[in-house]
Design a protein around this motif. Structure first.
Motif, mmCIF file in Angstrom:
data_model
loop_
_atom_site.group_PDB
_atom_site.id
_atom_site.type_symbol
_atom_site.label_atom_id
_atom_site.label_comp_id
_atom_site.label_asym_id
_atom_site.label_seq_id
_atom_site.Cartn_x
_atom_site.Cartn_y
_atom_site.Cartn_z
ATOM 1 N N ARG A 23 0.802 -1.211 0.000
ATOM 2 C CA ARG A 23 0.000 0.000 0.000
ATOM 3 C C ARG A 23 0.843 1.274 0.000
ATOM 4 O O ARG A 23 0.345 2.354 -0.275
ATOM 5 C CB ARG A 23 -0.929 0.024 1.208
ATOM 6 N N ARG A 24 2.134 1.155 0.297
ATOM 7 C CA ARG A 24 2.986 2.336 0.283
ATOM 8 C C ARG A 24 3.104 2.930 -1.127
ATOM 9 O O ARG A 24 3.376 4.111 -1.284
ATOM 10 C CB ARG A 24 4.380 1.987 0.818
ATOM 11 N N HIS A 25 2.875 2.105 -2.135
ATOM 12 C CA HIS A 25 2.963 2.597 -3.515
ATOM 13 C C HIS A 25 1.778 3.505 -3.862
ATOM 14 O O HIS A 25 1.811 4.193 -4.880
ATOM 15 C CB HIS A 25 3.009 1.430 -4.494
ATOM 16 N N TYR A 26 0.766 3.507 -3.018
ATOM 17 C CA TYR A 26 -0.392 4.376 -3.286
ATOM 18 C C TYR A 26 -0.004 5.857 -3.241
ATOM 19 O O TYR A 26 -0.662 6.691 -3.868
ATOM 20 C CB TYR A 26 -1.500 4.111 -2.277
ATOM 21 N N ALA A 27 1.056 6.170 -2.478
ATOM 22 C CA ALA A 27 1.474 7.574 -2.377
ATOM 23 C C ALA A 27 1.834 8.134 -3.749
ATOM 24 O O ALA A 27 1.428 9.237 -4.111
ATOM 25 C CB ALA A 27 2.656 7.697 -1.421
ATOM 26 N N SER A 28 2.606 7.364 -4.536
ATOM 27 C CA SER A 28 2.983 7.832 -5.869
ATOM 28 C C SER A 28 1.823 7.712 -6.847
ATOM 29 O O SER A 28 1.631 8.583 -7.710
ATOM 30 C CB SER A 28 4.196 7.051 -6.383
ATOM 31 N N ILE A 44 -7.225 2.771 1.194
ATOM 32 C CA ILE A 44 -6.432 2.765 2.431
ATOM 33 C C ILE A 44 -7.349 2.414 3.599
ATOM 34 O O ILE A 44 -8.286 3.142 3.915
ATOM 35 C CB ILE A 44 -5.772 4.130 2.673
ATOM 36 N N THR A 45 -7.070 1.279 4.263
ATOM 37 C CA THR A 45 -7.912 0.830 5.376
ATOM 38 C C THR A 45 -7.187 0.835 6.718
ATOM 39 O O THR A 45 -7.806 0.591 7.747
ATOM 40 C CB THR A 45 -8.449 -0.588 5.116
ATOM 41 N N SER A 46 -5.880 1.098 6.720
ATOM 42 C CA SER A 46 -5.142 1.138 7.981
ATOM 43 C C SER A 46 -4.241 2.358 8.004
ATOM 44 O O SER A 46 -3.708 2.779 6.969
ATOM 45 C CB SER A 46 -4.313 -0.130 8.175
ATOM 46 N N LEU A 47 -4.059 2.923 9.205
ATOM 47 C CA LEU A 47 -3.279 4.146 9.351
ATOM 48 C C LEU A 47 -2.504 4.095 10.663
ATOM 49 O O LEU A 47 -3.073 3.863 11.727
ATOM 50 C CB LEU A 47 -4.206 5.365 9.348
ATOM 51 N N ALA A 48 -1.170 4.291 10.564
ATOM 52 C CA ALA A 48 -0.318 4.385 11.748
ATOM 53 C C ALA A 48 -0.033 5.856 12.013
ATOM 54 O O ALA A 48 0.392 6.591 11.112
ATOM 55 C CB ALA A 48 0.984 3.619 11.536
ATOM 56 N N ILE A 49 -0.266 6.293 13.238
ATOM 57 C CA ILE A 49 -0.107 7.690 13.615
ATOM 58 C C ILE A 49 1.224 7.861 14.342
ATOM 59 O O ILE A 49 1.382 7.417 15.478
ATOM 60 C CB ILE A 49 -1.243 8.164 14.543
ATOM 61 N N THR A 65 -11.576 7.772 4.346
ATOM 62 C CA THR A 65 -12.896 7.577 4.954
ATOM 63 C C THR A 65 -13.261 6.112 5.163
ATOM 64 O O THR A 65 -14.306 5.830 5.738
ATOM 65 C CB THR A 65 -13.971 8.244 4.082
ATOM 66 N N ARG A 66 -12.409 5.210 4.664
ATOM 67 C CA ARG A 66 -12.706 3.780 4.844
ATOM 68 C C ARG A 66 -11.728 3.105 5.803
ATOM 69 O O ARG A 66 -11.540 1.891 5.751
ATOM 70 C CB ARG A 66 -12.681 3.060 3.496
ATOM 71 N N LEU A 67 -11.128 3.889 6.665
ATOM 72 C CA LEU A 67 -10.196 3.305 7.633
ATOM 73 C C LEU A 67 -10.901 2.297 8.529
ATOM 74 O O LEU A 67 -11.991 2.543 9.030
ATOM 75 C CB LEU A 67 -9.578 4.404 8.505
ATOM 76 N N ARG A 68 -10.225 1.155 8.725
ATOM 77 C CA ARG A 68 -10.728 0.136 9.639
ATOM 78 C C ARG A 68 -9.767 -0.097 10.806
ATOM 79 O O ARG A 68 -10.165 -0.604 11.849
ATOM 80 C CB ARG A 68 -10.949 -1.186 8.880
ATOM 81 N N THR A 69 -8.502 0.288 10.622
ATOM 82 C CA THR A 69 -7.484 0.074 11.647
ATOM 83 C C THR A 69 -6.701 1.354 11.875
ATOM 84 O O THR A 69 -6.228 1.974 10.913
ATOM 85 C CB THR A 69 -6.506 -1.041 11.223
ATOM 86 N N VAL A 70 -6.552 1.760 13.155
ATOM 87 C CA VAL A 70 -5.738 2.922 13.509
ATOM 88 C C VAL A 70 -4.733 2.488 14.575
ATOM 89 O O VAL A 70 -5.093 1.834 15.560
ATOM 90 C CB VAL A 70 -6.597 4.088 14.031
ATOM 91 N N ASP A 92 -15.788 3.739 10.720
ATOM 92 C CA ASP A 92 -16.313 2.501 11.310
ATOM 93 C C ASP A 92 -15.131 1.591 11.618
ATOM 94 O O ASP A 92 -14.845 0.647 10.888
ATOM 95 C CB ASP A 92 -17.292 1.836 10.345
ATOM 96 N N LEU A 93 -14.419 1.889 12.716
ATOM 97 C CA LEU A 93 -13.198 1.150 13.042
ATOM 98 C C LEU A 93 -13.498 -0.271 13.495
ATOM 99 O O LEU A 93 -14.505 -0.538 14.137
ATOM 100 C CB LEU A 93 -12.414 1.867 14.148
ATOM 101 N N GLU A 94 -12.546 -1.164 13.153
ATOM 102 C CA GLU A 94 -12.617 -2.544 13.612
ATOM 103 C C GLU A 94 -11.451 -2.901 14.522
ATOM 104 O O GLU A 94 -11.540 -3.843 15.302
ATOM 105 C CB GLU A 94 -12.639 -3.486 12.406
ATOM 106 N N SER A 95 -10.339 -2.126 14.419
ATOM 107 C CA SER A 95 -9.139 -2.455 15.187
ATOM 108 C C SER A 95 -8.453 -1.177 15.659
ATOM 109 O O SER A 95 -8.342 -0.204 14.905
ATOM 110 C CB SER A 95 -8.172 -3.280 14.329
ATOM 111 N N LEU A 96 -7.972 -1.179 16.923
ATOM 112 C CA LEU A 96 -7.316 -0.011 17.507
ATOM 113 C C LEU A 96 -6.104 -0.457 18.316
ATOM 114 O O LEU A 96 -6.192 -1.372 19.131
ATOM 115 C CB LEU A 96 -8.286 0.745 18.417
ATOM 116 N N ASN A 97 -4.960 0.202 18.082
ATOM 117 C CA ASN A 97 -3.734 -0.085 18.822
ATOM 118 C C ASN A 97 -3.351 1.145 19.641
ATOM 119 O O ASN A 97 -3.012 2.188 19.089
ATOM 120 C CB ASN A 97 -2.608 -0.442 17.844
#
Length: 580
Positions: A23-28, A44-49, A65-70, A92-97
């Motif tokens: 998914r890192r290739h989505y940036a380019s 993009i369904t996951s995001l690390a802050i 807007t479709r994030l499931r994991t943060v 509509d999150l499904e997973s949280l760290n």
């Protein structure tokens, strides 16, 4: 004659872009056109802050807007307010760290739990002083939880002015009472990690097996008062248990009670008994048990022999993952015997098996047709004296990852033979292979044209890295402790155009000129680590941020501590700059 252009519907492009593995290739890709920008945002369904990202979080939540994991594990600030923002975002999150922090964000969890009705997974590992009352709060706030990690809690004990332990800093650790509360309120729990909770006993496992009847996976590492008897009771009570991982308990001998429970568990497909003293008799019983075993980890175990593991493997030939780390009785010939029973094997760990040589590697690729990962760290790969000459005629089209670090006898000749046999390799670890030089790496670049990850840290034989190599698809390069200079680094920039991550920790010959060359030529670069690169000036940090917009993380040379205003300024340009 002009060619006709075809405009594909957005749904078709979404299907096409969904095939991008990393998914890192989505940036380019998002820079190609507005349509790709919109589609990649949706995929993009996951995001690390990272820390700190407060200034850009609202924009990120509106964009993806479709994030499931943060994941907040790398964020060290106040999470409560950020969780409140997320609760109002419409996600509509499904997973949280929320691991790696001093306290549990109580208010944020309450607010988030009231809005996120599909939140199923919560990681609370490595939180200072988590208590029984916190477990009740977690259960009350997020009653839909199915997966919970409360492992390796860290007590923040302090000393007073006299140098003595400050008793007021003590907090009561998680106990059987807290686990009872958790089990009563989270009856739908399916996965649980209890590792590092030193004060829970077998009673906790009884509570879980009684109240959490849907439990499928449990990890119990370094729980001092858990005994094989308690584990046996839990296995018998949790009829759906499919994965069991136990390591570092006080009683490391597998007794008859635990053995009987294991062989009666009809759903177990993954068993990890690392560090236990296991007798062959137990392996014989598991061999005859009717369980769908596909993963077996006996890392650092003692007491069993080749005959015991051979008997087990002969009865479970559907095994896909096998870990026999530090099994000192294994030889090239014995491993070759075992491979006859491993037609479905996808990954094997033979690290620290100090009698294994090149022959084991070639025996594995000969007899394991779907094998995609081999770990032979710290073996005798490369040893020629007394070793049987391997049959190097076999090749593997499935092997994707090979870990050969700390093989001090590995030489270019062996590496060339390996490279010839595994042309589809994507990951190669040569960390601390002291005898490897540019000659061996050149052959790897010619044969392994699909390589994405290369770790050649501390390969002292690599002097300048000046050679006619071509790692055109390489994305991650770890070059810690190398003597590479600016000319070699500039060559990396020209020959590795797809590079995403570069670790130059301890490369003391590198200067600003070399860094500029690699940043200029690696147009997709997202992370660069310059720790202990003493000839690189801190003035280059701002230049890198502005010159390479793709950069997301920079670890600067030692001594650079960005001010809060500098950090925020860099963050507004999309890059997090750590402390040097």
């Amino acid at each position: 004659m002009a060619e006709n252009s075809v405009d594909l519907p957005e749904e078709c492009w979404e299907l096409v872009l969904n095939f991008v593995e990393d998914r890192r290739h989505y940036a380019s890709l998002s820079l190609v056109c507005k349509l790709f920008f919109s589609i990649t945002n949706q995929l993009i369904t996951s995001l690390a802050i990272p820390h700190p990202t407060v200034v850009v979080l609202p924009q990120l939540l509106r964009r993806f807007t479709r994030l499931r994991t943060v994941d907040f594990s790398e964020f060290h600030g106040d999470v409560d307010g950020l969780l409140s923002q997320i609760s109002e975002s419409g996600l509509d999150l499904e997973s949280l760290n929320i691991s790696n922090r001093s306290t549990l964000p109580i208010h944020g969890l309450r607010v988030l739990g009231s809005k996120m009705k599909n939140l199923r997974c919560l990681n609370c590992s490595k939180i200072y002083s988590l208590q029984d009352s916190d477990l009740g709060l977690i259960a009350n706030s997020i009653p839909t939880l199915e997966e919970l990690d409360i492992s390796y809690l860290m007590d923040d004990y302090r000393s007073n002015s006299n140098g003595l332990l400050d008793m007021s800093s003590f907090t009561k650790p998680i106990s059987d009472s807290g686990i009872l509360t958790l089990s009563l309120k989270l009856k739908g729990l399916k996965k649980l990690n209890l590792s590092g909770n030193h004060f829970i006993t077998d009673r906790s496992l009884v509570h879980l097996s009684t109240n959490c009847v849907q439990l499928r996976e449990i990890v119990i590492h370094f729980c001092d008062f858990i005994t094989p008897y308690g584990i046996a009771l839990m296995i018998r009570g949790c009829v759906y248990l499919s994965s069991l991982s136990v390591f570092g308990t006080r009683l490391s001998v597998v007794d008859s009670t635990l053995t009987d429970s294991l062989v009666s568990a009809k759903a177990l497909c993954s068993i990890d008994l690392s560090g236990f003293n296991i007798l062959d008799e137990m392996l014989y019983l598991i061999a005859e048990a009717h369980m769908p075993l596909n993963k077996l980890i006996l890392s650092c175990c003692s007491g069993f022999t080749l005959h015991g593991i051979k008997q087990l493997l002969s009865k479970h030939q559907s095994l896909q993952h096998l870990d026999l780390q530090d099994a000192d009785f294994l030889t090239d010939e014995s491993v070759f015997q075992l491979t006859k029973f491993l037609p479905s094997l996808k990954y094997i760990n033979l690290s620290m098996c100090t009698k294994l040589t090149d022959s084991t590697f070639f025996g594995l690729i000969e007899n394991c047709p779907v094998l995609n990962g081999i770990n032979m760290v710290g073996t005798k790969v490369g040893t020629k004296v007394g070793a049987k000459k391997p049959n190097t005629n076999h090749v593997s089209n499935t092997l994707k990852s090979l870990y050969l670090g700390q093989n001090f006898s590995l030489v270019n000749e062996s590496l060339k033979e390996f490279a010839f046999a595994i042309s589809n390799l994507k990951l190669l670890d040569l960390n601390s292979c002291l005898s490897i030089t540019e000659e061996g790496l050149l052959e790897v670049s010619k044969r392994c044209t699909e390589l994405r990850y290369l770790d050649m840290s501390y390969c002292r034989g690599v002097k300048t890295f000046l050679m006619d190599f071509e790692f055109s698809k390489l994305e991650v390069l770890c070059a810690r402790g190398l003597r590479i200079n600016d000319d070699g680094l500039a060559l990396v920039g020209r020959k590795c155009p797809q590079l995403l991550q570069l670790d130059l920790t301890g490369c003391f010959k590198v200067t600003d000129d070399g860094v500029k060359q690699v940043v200029k030529n690696c147009r997709a670069l997202r992370e660069i680590i310059l720790k202990q690169c003493n000839k690189v000036s801190i003035d280059i940090i701002a230049w890198m941020v502005f010159s390479r917009p793709t950069l997301r993380r920079i670890v600067p040379p030692c001594g650079f501590v960005p001010s809060e205003s500098q950090r925020n300024f860099f963050l507004r340009h999309g890059c997090f700059v750590c402390e040097g």
